[in-house]
Design a protein around this motif. Sequence first.
Motif, PDB file in Angstrom:
ATOM      1  N   LYS A   3      95.687  43.377 -16.145  1.00 44.33           N
ATOM      2  CA  LYS A   3      95.900  44.930 -16.445  1.00 44.33           C
ATOM      3  C   LYS A   3      96.846  45.655 -15.313  1.00 44.33           C
ATOM      4  N   LEU A   4      96.540  45.388 -14.054  1.00 45.98           N
ATOM      5  CA  LEU A   4      96.965  46.057 -12.847  1.00 45.98           C
ATOM      6  C   LEU A   4      98.546  45.508 -12.700  1.00 45.98           C
ATOM      7  N   SER A   5      98.621  44.284 -13.008  1.00 46.22           N
ATOM      8  CA  SER A   5     100.064  43.699 -12.933  1.00 46.22           C
ATOM      9  C   SER A   5     100.805  44.232 -14.126  1.00 46.22           C
ATOM     10  N   SER A   6     100.432  44.243 -15.350  1.00 46.47           N
ATOM     11  CA  SER A   6     101.226  44.701 -16.246  1.00 46.47           C
ATOM     12  C   SER A   6     101.704  46.215 -16.288  1.00 46.47           C
ATOM     13  N   LYS A   7     100.617  46.887 -15.606  1.00 46.80           N
ATOM     14  CA  LYS A   7     101.016  48.343 -15.279  1.00 46.80           C
ATOM     15  C   LYS A   7     102.239  48.728 -14.689  1.00 46.80           C
ATOM     16  N   TYR A   8     102.494  47.673 -13.558  1.00 49.23           N
ATOM     17  CA  TYR A   8     103.619  48.150 -12.832  1.00 49.23           C
ATOM     18  C   TYR A   8     104.769  47.101 -13.290  1.00 49.23           C
ATOM     19  N   GLY A   9     104.859  46.440 -14.239  1.00 51.32           N
ATOM     20  CA  GLY A   9     105.951  45.793 -14.726  1.00 51.32           C
ATOM     21  C   GLY A   9     106.746  44.884 -13.759  1.00 51.32           C
ATOM     22  N   ARG A  10     108.005  45.053 -13.889  1.00 49.86           N
ATOM     23  CA  ARG A  10     108.915  44.305 -12.834  1.00 49.86           C
ATOM     24  C   ARG A  10     108.680  44.483 -11.463  1.00 49.86           C
ATOM     25  N   TYR A  11     107.784  45.650 -11.154  1.00 51.11           N
ATOM     26  CA  TYR A  11     107.368  45.787  -9.837  1.00 51.11           C
ATOM     27  C   TYR A  11     106.114  45.414  -9.412  1.00 51.11           C
ATOM     28  N   SER A  12     105.474  44.532 -10.319  1.00 52.16           N
ATOM     29  CA  SER A  12     104.096  44.171 -10.036  1.00 52.16           C
ATOM     30  C   SER A  12     103.924  43.289  -8.727  1.00 52.16           C
ATOM     31  N   LEU A  14     105.878  43.381  -6.007  1.00 52.27           N
ATOM     32  CA  LEU A  14     105.868  44.411  -4.972  1.00 52.27           C
ATOM     33  C   LEU A  14     104.657  45.032  -4.806  1.00 52.27           C
ATOM     34  N   PHE A  15     104.066  45.613  -5.875  1.00 52.35           N
ATOM     35  CA  PHE A  15     102.904  46.335  -5.636  1.00 52.35           C
ATOM     36  C   PHE A  15     101.729  45.497  -5.128  1.00 52.35           C
ATOM     37  N   HIS A  16     101.589  44.500  -5.448  1.00 48.70           N
ATOM     38  CA  HIS A  16     100.519  43.457  -4.727  1.00 48.70           C
ATOM     39  C   HIS A  16     100.880  43.178  -3.333  1.00 48.70           C
ATOM     40  N   PHE A  17     102.296  43.048  -3.111  1.00 47.19           N
ATOM     41  CA  PHE A  17     102.475  42.741  -1.479  1.00 47.19           C
ATOM     42  C   PHE A  17     102.115  43.947  -0.946  1.00 47.19           C
ATOM     43  N   ILE A  18     102.457  45.112  -1.339  1.00 44.02           N
ATOM     44  CA  ILE A  18     102.205  46.446  -0.512  1.00 44.02           C
ATOM     45  C   ILE A  18     100.624  46.421  -0.133  1.00 44.02           C
ATOM     46  N   ILE A  19      99.990  46.439  -1.399  1.00 50.50           N
ATOM     47  CA  ILE A  19      98.443  46.279  -1.157  1.00 50.50           C
ATOM     48  C   ILE A  19      97.900  45.402  -0.195  1.00 50.50           C
ATOM     49  N   GLN A 163      97.422  34.406  -9.135  1.00 50.78           N
ATOM     50  CA  GLN A 163      96.431  34.515 -10.087  1.00 50.78           C
ATOM     51  C   GLN A 163      96.019  35.770 -10.693  1.00 50.78           C
ATOM     52  N   GLN A 164      96.844  36.825 -10.021  1.00 46.48           N
ATOM     53  CA  GLN A 164      96.763  38.213 -10.295  1.00 46.48           C
ATOM     54  C   GLN A 164      97.985  38.335 -11.639  1.00 46.48           C
ATOM     55  N   LYS A 165      98.584  37.422 -11.766  1.00 45.15           N
ATOM     56  CA  LYS A 165      99.926  37.480 -12.686  1.00 45.15           C
ATOM     57  C   LYS A 165     100.868  38.076 -12.063  1.00 45.15           C
ATOM     58  N   ALA A 166     101.171  38.425 -10.942  1.00 38.03           N
ATOM     59  CA  ALA A 166     101.989  39.464 -10.311  1.00 38.03           C
ATOM     60  C   ALA A 166     103.406  38.640 -10.564  1.00 38.03           C
ATOM     61  N   PHE A 167     103.599  37.291 -10.261  1.00 42.22           N
ATOM     62  CA  PHE A 167     105.074  36.453 -10.415  1.00 42.22           C
ATOM     63  C   PHE A 167     105.261  36.625 -11.961  1.00 42.22           C
ATOM     64  N   THR A 168     104.181  36.286 -12.923  1.00 42.08           N
ATOM     65  CA  THR A 168     104.660  36.220 -14.252  1.00 42.08           C
ATOM     66  C   THR A 168     105.198  37.483 -14.844  1.00 42.08           C
ATOM     67  N   THR A 169     104.532  38.601 -14.391  1.00 39.40           N
ATOM     68  CA  THR A 169     104.684  39.963 -14.930  1.00 39.40           C
ATOM     69  C   THR A 169     106.055  40.414 -14.342  1.00 39.40           C
ATOM     70  N   THR A 170     106.267  40.121 -13.133  1.00 35.18           N
ATOM     71  CA  THR A 170     107.737  40.316 -12.617  1.00 35.18           C
ATOM     72  C   THR A 170     108.880  39.703 -13.125  1.00 35.18           C
ATOM     73  N   PHE A 171     108.567  38.494 -13.726  1.00 41.23           N
ATOM     74  CA  PHE A 171     109.540  37.600 -14.139  1.00 41.23           C
ATOM     75  C   PHE A 171     109.860  37.767 -15.739  1.00 41.23           C
ATOM     76  N   THR A 172     108.904  38.608 -16.430  1.00 41.90           N
ATOM     77  CA  THR A 172     108.956  38.851 -17.900  1.00 41.90           C
ATOM     78  C   THR A 172     109.135  40.169 -18.226  1.00 41.90           C
ATOM     79  N   SER A 173     109.153  41.035 -17.314  1.00 45.31           N
ATOM     80  CA  SER A 173     109.069  42.611 -17.422  1.00 45.31           C
ATOM     81  C   SER A 173     110.582  43.176 -17.251  1.00 45.31           C
ATOM     82  N   LYS A 174     111.186  44.001 -18.451  1.00 44.71           N
ATOM     83  CA  LYS A 174     112.305  44.591 -18.022  1.00 44.71           C
ATOM     84  C   LYS A 174     112.068  46.071 -17.413  1.00 44.71           C
ATOM     85  N   SER A 175     113.024  46.700 -17.100  1.00 43.99           N
ATOM     86  CA  SER A 175     112.938  47.918 -16.489  1.00 43.99           C
ATOM     87  C   SER A 175     113.961  48.860 -16.983  1.00 43.99           C
TER      88      SER A 175
END
Length: 652
Positions: A3-12, A14-19, A163-175
């Motif tokens: 859910k956290l990854s999907s919330k930030y979409g293309r920037y997922s 980046l968000f995980h990296f910052i945290i 594991q947090q789907k950060a890569f998957t979300t980043t590669f599948t989300s449009k902005s």
Amino acid sequence: MNKLSSKYGRYSLLFHFIIWFLTLSLLLRIAFFIWQCDEVSWSLISILRTFFTGLFFDFGTVTFISLCSIFYYSLMPNKWIGSILDKILIYFFTSLTVFILVFTFFAELTFWDEFKTRFNFIAVDYLIYTHEVVANIKQSYPLPLLIGGVLLLSAAFLFLFYQQKAFTTTFTSKSTLKTRLSVLSPSIIVALFFGFFIRNNQAEWSTNRYNSEISKSGIYSFFAAFRNNQMKYVDFYTSIHNDKAFGVIRKKLAADNAVYFKSDYSIHRKITDSATSLKNKNVVFILVESLSGSFLKEFGNKENITPFLDSLAQKSIFFEDLYATGTRTVRGMEAVTLCIPPTPGQSIVKRPNNQNLYTVSNVFKTRKYDCNFFYGGDGYFDNMNAYFGGNGFTIYDRGRGSVLSDEIKTVRHNINDNEVTFENAWGICDQDIFNKMLKVADLQYKAGKPFFNFVMTTSNHRPFTYPSGKIDIPSGTSREGAVKYTDFALKELFKKAKTKPWFKNTVFVIIADHCASSAGKDEIDVANYHIPAFIVNLPENQNQKIAKQCSQIDLWPTLFSLFHWNYESDFFGKNVLDANFEQRALMGTYRKLVLMKKEKVMILSDQKKQAFYSWNKKDNSLKALTIDQSFLEETISWYQTADFLFTNKLLK
């Protein structure tokens, strides 16, 4: 999908990296807090301010680190998101950045272990002199294990992102354009805000130095040091009119039976001695790496690691209360060649336009001495060869291929492999460099030349390795072992020198470049500037222990007075044996400038700040006092005039 990854979409990602970055920075800060648990302030306000200040600087740091990624994510067209190119670029640069940052966090731990501070200008120097630093790391730490650990941790963190789907979300989300602007615009504003309005020294909010250092971000501190390597005095420090500053200093220096040549902004003067000058004596000057006063039994050490130097203190002119001007070798070199207070920023040894200055070699050269500089490593390190070669010294070093500028008119001799019995990252062992000096001294004697030989030692430096079987502490195990080996090497030097025909006419001067540590909880750790100094082999009736508080910059004026020499001087140092000598010491970091007189200490800081303390020698503590205006003006005068003379090329 997370859910956290999907919330930030293309920037997922980046968000995980910052945290992730902020979390690791917090853990590192907690580690430093525990590391210095006996020194930090544990009041609730201090703890909260340390961590919130740290979070603020970490946020600015991660913004700068992420800026290229933010631009990439914001400018990449939607139709290319998830393409092979997109995946390759993101996987590669994310992996590389994580690896570099994990390595940097490890480096911060080792840097703290050595210097008890976040990255500073020393770290900037270490990035420049890669040969010595990489070799030192190899010899000090199990490098394969270290690199393997960094790789393993980096892989673990990347797997966590996966594991947090950060890569998957980043590669599948449009902005949308709105989303892109909502990320890019604030990021640019934050970067500009930190770049133009936030300075690293704003993290130094506490009177407890450890709390202030822990508040910083190491990476932010590194780039701040890189940007502020030189600091013009009048721009950063409290100043007074030059007329007044030079008036104060000329009055302070006039006690040396001096006649000034000029009436303007100058301290150039003729120093005369009514007694008959001694026959030209050879001088062997030994600058010992990191020889803290606290290592000597003479100053209370119980480990018996300097038996020879302790014996020498009883049969020499021994300075009991002398202080280094700084915390690095180049500061010690600056002090003992130019006899000048430590100007803010980088040492003069490291600065441009530092050739043809009026150094102690000028005094020797007027008396036809042969002046030489001996260093067991490559004198390219810390700009030593350029400085000494450009100021009248012939060079003896290990070479390694670095070439002097054509502008520097000196002769450089390599120390050959067959002259070396032991060598580590920093250079050949102290016995080897002393043996090389002895060989050269023999040739100088045969040629009928009086000599001034300046030797810089290296053995008392991490990784603390030295030839086996010389002392009872195994090589590479501790600094105490390195100190004891240096003491042994000095004993061997004197044993060999006494067999030489030139020995009776030779004076040996031994002094530390700086202490092994300079860190403490106060703005300036005064006790960690206290160093020993010896003048050896003058007539026995001159041997004494000098209890006067003095500075590295006073050593040569004192020796020249013992020689009864008349000479010209641009030196700020004074003859300690003069009945009118006013006790004081000048010391500093690259940003703090200090005048100490007995137990009173004035500290000048950038941002035109100053603080006044009383120093308790017993527990090495500082207690705040109301500013003494006269004391403040004298402190300003020492440093303002020194900076003015160098900046305006008047130390010629």
